[in-house]
Scaffold this motif. Structure first.
Motif, PDB file in Angstrom:
ATOM      1  N   ARG A   1     -31.998 -12.795  42.936  1.00  0.00           N
ATOM      2  CA  ARG A   1     -31.287 -12.335  41.744  1.00  0.00           C
ATOM      3  C   ARG A   1     -32.047 -12.658  40.472  1.00  0.00           C
ATOM      4  O   ARG A   1     -32.167 -11.823  39.586  1.00  0.00           O
ATOM      5  N   VAL A   2     -32.536 -13.882  40.377  1.00  0.00           N
ATOM      6  CA  VAL A   2     -33.272 -14.280  39.179  1.00  0.00           C
ATOM      7  C   VAL A   2     -34.560 -13.470  39.072  1.00  0.00           C
ATOM      8  O   VAL A   2     -34.912 -12.979  37.997  1.00  0.00           O
ATOM      9  N   SER A   3     -35.236 -13.277  40.175  1.00  0.00           N
ATOM     10  CA  SER A   3     -36.476 -12.496  40.171  1.00  0.00           C
ATOM     11  C   SER A   3     -36.212 -11.059  39.747  1.00  0.00           C
ATOM     12  O   SER A   3     -36.965 -10.498  38.940  1.00  0.00           O
ATOM     13  N   ARG A   4     -35.165 -10.450  40.259  1.00  0.00           N
ATOM     14  CA  ARG A   4     -34.838  -9.074  39.873  1.00  0.00           C
ATOM     15  C   ARG A   4     -34.497  -8.987  38.396  1.00  0.00           C
ATOM     16  O   ARG A   4     -34.888  -8.049  37.704  1.00  0.00           O
TER      17      ARG A   4
ATOM     18  N   LYS B   1     -35.555 -11.018  35.978  1.00  0.00           N
ATOM     19  CA  LYS B   1     -36.787 -11.184  35.208  1.00  0.00           C
ATOM     20  C   LYS B   1     -37.645  -9.921  35.243  1.00  0.00           C
ATOM     21  O   LYS B   1     -38.225  -9.522  34.235  1.00  0.00           O
ATOM     22  N   ASP B   2     -37.729  -9.266  36.402  1.00  0.00           N
ATOM     23  CA  ASP B   2     -38.497  -8.028  36.512  1.00  0.00           C
ATOM     24  C   ASP B   2     -37.892  -6.923  35.665  1.00  0.00           C
ATOM     25  O   ASP B   2     -38.585  -6.146  35.019  1.00  0.00           O
ATOM     26  N   LYS B   3     -36.572  -6.842  35.660  1.00  0.00           N
ATOM     27  CA  LYS B   3     -35.885  -5.781  34.930  1.00  0.00           C
ATOM     28  C   LYS B   3     -36.066  -5.935  33.420  1.00  0.00           C
ATOM     29  O   LYS B   3     -36.216  -4.940  32.705  1.00  0.00           O
ATOM     30  N   PHE B   4     -36.074  -7.151  32.926  1.00  0.00           N
ATOM     31  CA  PHE B   4     -36.114  -7.382  31.486  1.00  0.00           C
ATOM     32  C   PHE B   4     -37.435  -7.965  30.980  1.00  0.00           C
ATOM     33  O   PHE B   4     -37.493  -8.437  29.853  1.00  0.00           O
ATOM     34  N   LYS B   5     -38.492  -7.932  31.791  1.00  0.00           N
ATOM     35  CA  LYS B   5     -39.769  -8.449  31.303  1.00  0.00           C
ATOM     36  C   LYS B   5     -40.304  -7.534  30.205  1.00  0.00           C
ATOM     37  O   LYS B   5     -40.157  -6.324  30.242  1.00  0.00           O
TER      38      LYS B   5
END
Length: 72
Positions: free
Chosen positions: A60-63, A65-69
């Protein structure tokens, strides 16, 4: 008073993240069940001062971070 209006109140074992265990009464599960905690006062940042990282369940955290990088 009506019969069977209150849940069954029995003894269970609670297993903390550090492996320690204690017994308490609860309506959770059945008599003698073991409740294994993912987060407890010995590992939660609210009680430990934020030194430990929470486990990333299912990415969840990885997704996030990827979505809002690159967002700011």
């Amino acid at each position: 008073m009506k019969k069977d209006t209150h849940p069954d109140y029995h003894v269970i074992t609670v297993k903390m993240t550090n492996g320690s265990e204690f017994q308490t009464k609860s309506t959770w599960g059945k008599e003698g069940d073991v409740l294994t905690l993912d987060i407890d006062p010995t590992s939660h940042p609210a009680w430990t001062g934020g030194n430990q990282q929470l486990m990333d369940r299912g990415g969840r955290v990885s997704r996030f971070k990827d979505k809002f990088k690159g967002f700011v």
